[in-house]
Scaffold this motif. Structure first.
Motif, PDB file in Angstrom:
ATOM      1  N   LEU A 196      99.571 -19.560  98.549  1.00  0.00           N
ATOM      2  CA  LEU A 196      99.676 -18.750  97.341  1.00  0.00           C
ATOM      3  C   LEU A 196     101.049 -18.101  97.224  1.00  0.00           C
ATOM      4  N   THR A 197     101.631 -17.700  98.354  1.00  0.00           N
ATOM      5  CA  THR A 197     102.935 -17.051  98.299  1.00  0.00           C
ATOM      6  C   THR A 197     104.036 -18.034  97.906  1.00  0.00           C
ATOM      7  N   ILE A 198     103.939 -19.285  98.362  1.00  0.00           N
ATOM      8  CA  ILE A 198     105.003 -20.233  98.064  1.00  0.00           C
ATOM      9  C   ILE A 198     104.985 -20.666  96.609  1.00  0.00           C
ATOM     10  N   ILE A 199     103.857 -20.454  95.940  1.00  0.00           N
ATOM     11  CA  ILE A 199     103.810 -20.752  94.503  1.00  0.00           C
ATOM     12  C   ILE A 199     103.429 -19.499  93.729  1.00  0.00           C
ATOM     13  N   ALA A 200     103.765 -18.332  94.287  1.00  0.00           N
ATOM     14  CA  ALA A 200     103.346 -17.086  93.655  1.00  0.00           C
ATOM     15  C   ALA A 200     103.910 -16.957  92.255  1.00  0.00           C
ATOM     16  N   ILE A 201     105.211 -17.183  92.102  1.00  0.00           N
ATOM     17  CA  ILE A 201     105.833 -17.046  90.784  1.00  0.00           C
ATOM     18  C   ILE A 201     105.350 -18.134  89.827  1.00  0.00           C
ATOM     19  N   PRO A 202     105.333 -19.427  90.226  1.00  0.00           N
ATOM     20  CA  PRO A 202     104.763 -20.429  89.313  1.00  0.00           C
ATOM     21  C   PRO A 202     103.310 -20.159  88.960  1.00  0.00           C
ATOM     22  N   ALA A 203     102.509 -19.704  89.939  1.00  0.00           N
ATOM     23  CA  ALA A 203     101.105 -19.425  89.657  1.00  0.00           C
ATOM     24  C   ALA A 203     100.964 -18.250  88.688  1.00  0.00           C
ATOM     25  N   ALA A 204     101.783 -17.215  88.871  1.00  0.00           N
ATOM     26  CA  ALA A 204     101.748 -16.087  87.941  1.00  0.00           C
ATOM     27  C   ALA A 204     102.142 -16.529  86.535  1.00  0.00           C
ATOM     28  N   ASP A 205     103.144 -17.390  86.454  1.00  0.00           N
ATOM     29  CA  ASP A 205     103.559 -17.918  85.152  1.00  0.00           C
ATOM     30  C   ASP A 205     102.430 -18.724  84.521  1.00  0.00           C
ATOM     31  N   LEU A 206     101.732 -19.506  85.342  1.00  0.00           N
ATOM     32  CA  LEU A 206     100.613 -20.311  84.845  1.00  0.00           C
ATOM     33  C   LEU A 206      99.496 -19.431  84.301  1.00  0.00           C
ATOM     34  N   ILE A 207      99.120 -18.399  85.053  1.00  0.00           N
ATOM     35  CA  ILE A 207      98.026 -17.520  84.624  1.00  0.00           C
ATOM     36  C   ILE A 207      98.402 -16.772  83.351  1.00  0.00           C
ATOM     37  N   LEU A 208      99.625 -16.250  83.309  1.00  0.00           N
ATOM     38  CA  LEU A 208     100.062 -15.529  82.115  1.00  0.00           C
ATOM     39  C   LEU A 208     100.109 -16.442  80.894  1.00  0.00           C
ATOM     40  N   ALA A 209     100.522 -17.690  81.089  1.00  0.00           N
ATOM     41  CA  ALA A 209     100.575 -18.629  79.971  1.00  0.00           C
ATOM     42  C   ALA A 209      99.174 -18.931  79.434  1.00  0.00           C
ATOM     43  N   ILE A 210      98.209 -19.119  80.339  1.00  0.00           N
ATOM     44  CA  ILE A 210      96.839 -19.402  79.907  1.00  0.00           C
ATOM     45  C   ILE A 210      96.260 -18.209  79.149  1.00  0.00           C
ATOM     46  N   VAL A 211      96.462 -17.000  79.692  1.00  0.00           N
ATOM     47  CA  VAL A 211      95.943 -15.796  79.027  1.00  0.00           C
ATOM     48  C   VAL A 211      96.613 -15.615  77.671  1.00  0.00           C
ATOM     49  N   ARG A 212      97.924 -15.797  77.631  1.00  0.00           N
ATOM     50  CA  ARG A 212      98.669 -15.596  76.391  1.00  0.00           C
ATOM     51  C   ARG A 212      98.225 -16.580  75.306  1.00  0.00           C
ATOM     52  N   ARG A 213      98.037 -17.829  75.666  1.00  0.00           N
ATOM     53  CA  ARG A 213      97.706 -18.841  74.675  1.00  0.00           C
ATOM     54  C   ARG A 213      96.260 -18.729  74.206  1.00  0.00           C
ATOM     55  N   THR A 214      95.338 -18.469  75.123  1.00  0.00           N
ATOM     56  CA  THR A 214      93.943 -18.309  74.711  1.00  0.00           C
ATOM     57  C   THR A 214      93.760 -17.036  73.886  1.00  0.00           C
ATOM     58  N   TRP A 215      94.537 -15.994  74.179  1.00  0.00           N
ATOM     59  CA  TRP A 215      94.454 -14.761  73.393  1.00  0.00           C
ATOM     60  C   TRP A 215      94.863 -15.016  71.949  1.00  0.00           C
ATOM     61  N   ARG A 216      95.814 -15.917  71.743  1.00  0.00           N
ATOM     62  CA  ARG A 216      96.267 -16.262  70.400  1.00  0.00           C
ATOM     63  C   ARG A 216      95.402 -17.318  69.731  1.00  0.00           C
ATOM     64  N   GLY A 217      94.375 -17.785  70.432  1.00  0.00           N
ATOM     65  CA  GLY A 217      93.520 -18.817  69.871  1.00  0.00           C
ATOM     66  C   GLY A 217      94.074 -20.219  70.004  1.00  0.00           C
ATOM     67  N   GLN A 218      95.081 -20.402  70.892  1.00  0.00           N
ATOM     68  CA  GLN A 218      95.682 -21.705  71.099  1.00  0.00           C
ATOM     69  C   GLN A 218      95.071 -22.386  72.316  1.00  0.00           C
TER      70      GLN A 218
END
Length: 436
Positions: A277-299
């Motif tokens: 998890l630490t070696i992909i911490a930043i990519p994983a955080a980017d992934l989670i934020l992208a999913i939340v952001r897009r689903t929040w907008r209905g995308q």
């Protein structure tokens, strides 16, 4: 160690030498998509860099199979063959996507199939160590589901962060270096042969990234595309799966001494749960934020946008190279911080060092917000970015008279419409943005 270093160098050399011919092939094949609204590059750039990286992987495995010590990895374990099978499948899907841009759900299905291929050949999680519980053996279905989930998450996390020149390859290389040190320590210090495949995978992954980076640094001459980002994500996940679910914690003989010492000594056992998890911490955080952001907008979660972390760094005011270096810094801080904690969990200096470096990283992150402006009399002695802004007339006046012109902020500005040439002959950016 010498054989690992030789394998790394051969992998890097093959990847580096093949990237040039692959670039010419990508241009001839038409694997140069048009610039999209979210893209950073300003000119069409060929993809398919993953072809060179895949052949670098094959070369590394081939060389390791013929070395005296590393050949035992192929004799005692089927994991290298499982990795090659899954990598070939995910690489083929990535090549097709780079050329024809296949549907996101089809790619997701291919990622799951590639993970299943590795599971069938023995590269799977057999048990996991849990704090306060001990080693928990997994059933076949539990191990399969956990393995497939880890592979899919890692592949997509790396794919999401591949947005700037040299970003994904550099971050994965940093993660692979930290992971190699961790796996090699388990193999060398504790004499656990089951950690040797993970060390080999990490060394080869470093070679793939180091060989490709000279061609991919800003301004990039070729992109790795999905054929490369999904490939290195799968190799990274394979190493994590190997050392997490194949190494038996009981072989480390850490349950000795007092209870407090046992807790500190058990940290290397629990780190496999944290290290992936630490070696992909930043990519994983980017992934989670992208999913939340897009689903929040209905995308759709797979819809592309301009809200990734590297986009935000550019919006703050960082240059392309500085944004990449900042992402490198935080990746190294997280990965090597976890590595240092696994070596000596009782040291307070490690915690203080991580906190101090985090503060430095925060200052670097917000640096564009605090850009100083030199006084007018000292403008000739500082770089242009620290000077006050002046209009075209002011620049001409300063060139003719040698005296600093009046500040542009005091004059009335006349806006230039999009698509109309300005006073300096340049064309203003129109409706199509040139950054992603």
């Amino acid at each position: 160690m010498r054989e690992y270093l030789l394998t790394l160098c051969i992998t890097a050399a093959v990847t580096y030498l093949l990237t040039g011919p692959v670039r010419k092939f990508a241009i001839v094949a038409g694997a140069m998509p048009e610039i999209r609204a979210r893209d950073v590059h300003r000119e069409p750039t060929p993809r398919l860099g993953g072809i060179a990286m895949f052949f670098g992987l094959c070369a590394g495995l081939l060389v390791a199979d013929h070395l005296t010590n590393l050949s035992e990895v192929f004799e005692k374990s089927n994991e290298p063959r499982a990795l090659l099978s899954g990598a070939a499948l995910i690489w083929l899907i990535g090549v097709l996507d780079d050329k024809f841009e296949i549907d996101a759900l089809i790619k997701l299905g291919g990622q799951m199939i590639a993970a299943g291929v590795m599971v069938v050949q023995g590269l799977t999680i057999l048990w996991i160590p849990l704090p306060g519980v001990g080693t928990v053996a997994l059933t076949q279905w539990q191990g399969t589901l956990l393995t497939v989930a880890l592979v899919v998450i890692t592949i997509n996390a790396v794919n999401f962060v591949d947005g700037l020149d040299g970003l994904a390859a550099g971050m994965v290389c940093i993660a692979a270096a930290a992971f190699f040190m961790y796996a090699y320590r388990i193999w060398y210090s504790y004499g656990i042969e089951a950690a040797a495949p993970a060390s080999l995978f990490a060394a080869i992954l470093m070679g793939m990234c180091l060989g490709f980076l000279p061609h991919n640094m800003h301004p990039a001459r070729i992109f790795m595309g999905d054929s490369g980002s999904m490939l290195i994500g799968l190799v990274l996940a394979a190493g994590a799966i190997s050392v997490t679910g194949q190494v038996d914690p009981d072989l480390m003989n850490l349950f000795t001494g007092s209870e407090r010492n046992a807790v500190h000594q058990m940290v290397p056992v629990y780190i496999p749960l944290v290290m992936p998890l630490t070696i992909i911490a930043i990519p994983a955080a980017d992934l989670i934020l992208a999913i939340v952001r897009r689903t929040w907008r209905g995308q759709s979660p797979f819809a592309a946008d301009r809200g990734h972390l590297h986009h935000r760094l550019l919006e703050i005011g960082h240059s392309h190279s500085r944004a990449v270096l900042i992402m490198y810094f935080f990746s190294a801080l997280i990965a090597f911080g976890a590595l240092g904690y696994s070596v000596n969990a009782a040291s307070m200096w490690i915690v203080l060092g991580v906190v101090a470096l985090s503060a430095i990283g925060l200052v670097l992150l917000l640096l564009p917000r605090f850009t100083p402006r030199a006084p007018r009399w000292a403008e000739r002695f500082v770089p242009p970015r620290y000077r006050r802004r002046r209009g075209t007339a002011g620049v001409a006046q300063e060139a003719a008279t040698g005296a600093p012109a009046a500040d542009e902020d005091a004059e009335e500005r006349v806006p230039v419409a999009a698509g109309v040439s300005g006073g300096n002959g340049a064309t203003a950016v129109g409706s199509r943005s040139r950054t992603r």
